[in-house]
Enzyme design. Structure first.
Site, PDB file in Angstrom:
ATOM      1  N   GLU A 147      39.429  61.323  56.957  1.00  0.00           N
ATOM      2  CA  GLU A 147      40.269  61.660  57.395  1.00  0.00           C
ATOM      3  C   GLU A 147      42.261  60.554  57.046  1.00  0.00           C
ATOM      4  O   GLU A 147      42.250  59.378  57.282  1.00  0.00           O
ATOM      5  CB  GLU A 147      41.007  61.772  59.128  1.00  0.00           C
ATOM      6  N   ASP A 180      44.378  67.341  57.353  1.00  0.00           N
ATOM      7  CA  ASP A 180      44.645  67.418  58.917  1.00  0.00           C
ATOM      8  C   ASP A 180      46.044  67.986  58.820  1.00  0.00           C
ATOM      9  O   ASP A 180      47.454  67.195  57.955  1.00  0.00           O
ATOM     10  CB  ASP A 180      44.952  66.615  59.524  1.00  0.00           C
ATOM     11  N   HIS A 183      48.940  65.615  60.426  1.00  0.00           N
ATOM     12  CA  HIS A 183      49.525  63.833  59.414  1.00  0.00           C
ATOM     13  C   HIS A 183      50.451  64.301  57.809  1.00  0.00           C
ATOM     14  O   HIS A 183      51.220  63.724  57.656  1.00  0.00           O
ATOM     15  CB  HIS A 183      48.551  63.882  58.994  1.00  0.00           C
ATOM     16  N   HIS A 206      41.701  70.139  59.927  1.00  0.00           N
ATOM     17  CA  HIS A 206      42.251  69.504  61.105  1.00  0.00           C
ATOM     18  C   HIS A 206      43.642  71.194  60.999  1.00  0.00           C
ATOM     19  O   HIS A 206      44.244  70.061  60.721  1.00  0.00           O
ATOM     20  CB  HIS A 206      42.680  68.034  61.597  1.00  0.00           C
ATOM     21  N   ARG A 212      51.608  68.166  67.718  1.00  0.00           N
ATOM     22  CA  ARG A 212      50.366  68.713  68.409  1.00  0.00           C
ATOM     23  C   ARG A 212      50.298  69.571  69.646  1.00  0.00           C
ATOM     24  O   ARG A 212      49.683  69.541  70.101  1.00  0.00           O
ATOM     25  CB  ARG A 212      50.062  67.691  68.579  1.00  0.00           C
ATOM     26  N   GLU A 241      43.103  70.998  67.051  1.00  0.00           N
ATOM     27  CA  GLU A 241      42.793  69.671  67.052  1.00  0.00           C
ATOM     28  C   GLU A 241      44.341  69.807  67.943  1.00  0.00           C
ATOM     29  O   GLU A 241      45.607  69.657  67.218  1.00  0.00           O
ATOM     30  CB  GLU A 241      43.543  68.071  66.290  1.00  0.00           C
TER      31      GLU A 241
HETATM   32 MN    MN Z   1      43.215  64.662  62.999  1.00  0.00          MN
END
Ligand code: MN
Length: 294
Positions: A147, A180, A183, A206, A212, A241
Site C-alpha cells: 500500500e 488508496d 492517500h 481502497h 475518511r 475503508e
Molecule cells: Mn488504505
C-alpha cells in the site's frame, strides 16, 4: 470489479473473536463479498472458525498491516530487519491459515511518522525483505500487495511511481500495488493519472474519502478515480475503508491519527458506501463504453 469489500474497522476494533465474527456477519448482511482484517494475531483468534464463517458467507478475507518500529524492514539495523522479515513470514502464514487471499498494507516499512529521511540501504533491505516474503507467499497461495500511503504513515512509498520502482527492484512479477484514494488525494498531483500509470500492477484498491468519512461528502474526485479504473480495465477487488473514533483499535487508530468521530452509526455508512461505489463503478463503465463507441 471482482469483489466489493469493506474494512472490518467499520464494524469492530478487532480485539476479540466475537468482534471479528460479528464483522463477517454484518459485511454479509450488507452484501459485501470481501472483508479486510488488520494486524491479525493468530495466537489471539480461532482462525479455523473465522475461515469457516467466511466461507459460509462466500466472503473472501484480506489482511493488511504495517510494521512496528522494532520490526521495520527498511531499517539499517540488521536485527530489526530480521525481526521484520520473520513477522512478515508469520503474517503470510496467518493469512493462509484463515483462508485469506491477500496480504497488503505497509509491509515495506514502519507504519507511522518517520523523523528521518529514507536511506538507500534501507530501501534495499526493504526490497530484499519483500522479495523473500513473496517467495513464502507464493508457497502459501497468498498475494502480496504494497500500500502506497501518505507521508505521515511511511517515508518510503508515498507515490505510485515510487511503488512501481520498488516492484521493479524486487525483480518479481508476483508483488503488486495496493492504492488508496485517501492517500492518493494527499500525495499524487493527479490520482487518476497515477492509477493509469499503475495499470496492471494495481490489484487492490481502497476507496476512502479525503477525511475518511462518508463517500461523496468530501473532496476526492471519485468520477476521475473510477474513470481511471475503467480505463485500465481494472477487474480486481475494491474495498471501502473508513475510520472513526467511534470504533477504536489501539494500534491502527493511533497510527492513522483517528482522533474524532467521522461517523457514529456504521450501518447506514456501510449501506451508503456500497450503493455509492456500485453506482460510480457502473457510471464509469458506461461512460467508457460510450467513449469507445464514439
Ligand atoms: Mn488504505
Amino acid at each position: 470489479m471482482r469483489r466489493l469489500g469493506i474494512h472490518s474497522f467499520v464494524w469492530t476494533g478487532g480485539q476479540t473473536q466475537k468482534g471479528l465474527e460479528m464483522a463477517l456477519d454484518k459485511s454479509a448482511e450488507h452484501g459485501y463479498r470481501m472483508i479486510e482484517f488488520a494486524y491479525l494475531r493468530p495466537e489471539r483468534f480461532d482462525l479455523d472458525r473465522l475461515a469457516r464463517k467466511a466461507q459460509a458467507h462466500d466472503i473472501q478475507i484480506v489482511v493488511t498491516m504495517g510494521l512496528p518500529p522494532q520490526a521495520d524492514v527498511s531499517s539499517e539495523d540488521r536485527e530489526v530487519v530480521a525481526k521484520g522479515r520473520a513477522l512478515l513470514s508469520d503474517a503470510v502464514k496467518a493469512v493462509r491459515d484463515i483462508g485469506g487471499v491477500r496480504l497488503g498494507g505497509i509491509l515495506y516499512s514502519m507504519h507511522g511518522k518517520y523523523n528521518r529521511m529514507p536511506s538507500a540501504e534501507g530501501w534495499k533491505n526493504s526490497v530484499d525483505a519483500i522479495a523473500a516474503t513473496a517467495e513464502v507467499a507464493k508457497d502459501s497461495g497468498v498475494e502480496i500487495v504494497l500500500e502506497v500511503v501518505n507521508r505521515f504513515e511511511s517515508n518510503l512509498l508515498n507515490t505510485t511511481a515510487q511503488g512501481l520502482k520498488f516492484l521493479r527492484d524486487t525483480g518479481r512479477d508476483d508483488v503488486f500495488l495496493h492504492l488508496d484514494s485517501f492517500h492518493m488525494n494527499i500525495e499524487e498531483a493527479d490520482p487518476a493519472a497515477a492509477i493509469r500509470l499503475a495499470g496492471d500492477k494495481l490489484t487492490y484498491y481502497h476507496i476512502g474519502e479525503n477525511y475518511r468519512g462518508y463517500l461523496g461528502t468530501g473532496t476526492v474526485d471519485f468520477d476521475a478515480i473510477f474513470g481511471a479504473l475503467a480505463d485500465i480495465g481494472y477487474d480486481r477487488d475494491i474495498v471501502f475503508e473508513s475510520f472513526s473514533s467511534a470504533i477504536v483499535d489501539e494500534g491502527l487508530s493511533l497510527a492513522c491519527g483517528i482522533w474524532r468521530d467521522t461517523w457514529t452509526d456504521n450501518d447506514p455508512l456501510a449501506a451508503h458506501a456500497k450503493r455509492f461505489i456500485e453506482m460510480k463503478w457502473d457510471e464509469a463503465q458506461r461512460q467508457r463504453a460510450i467513449n469507445a463507441a464514439a
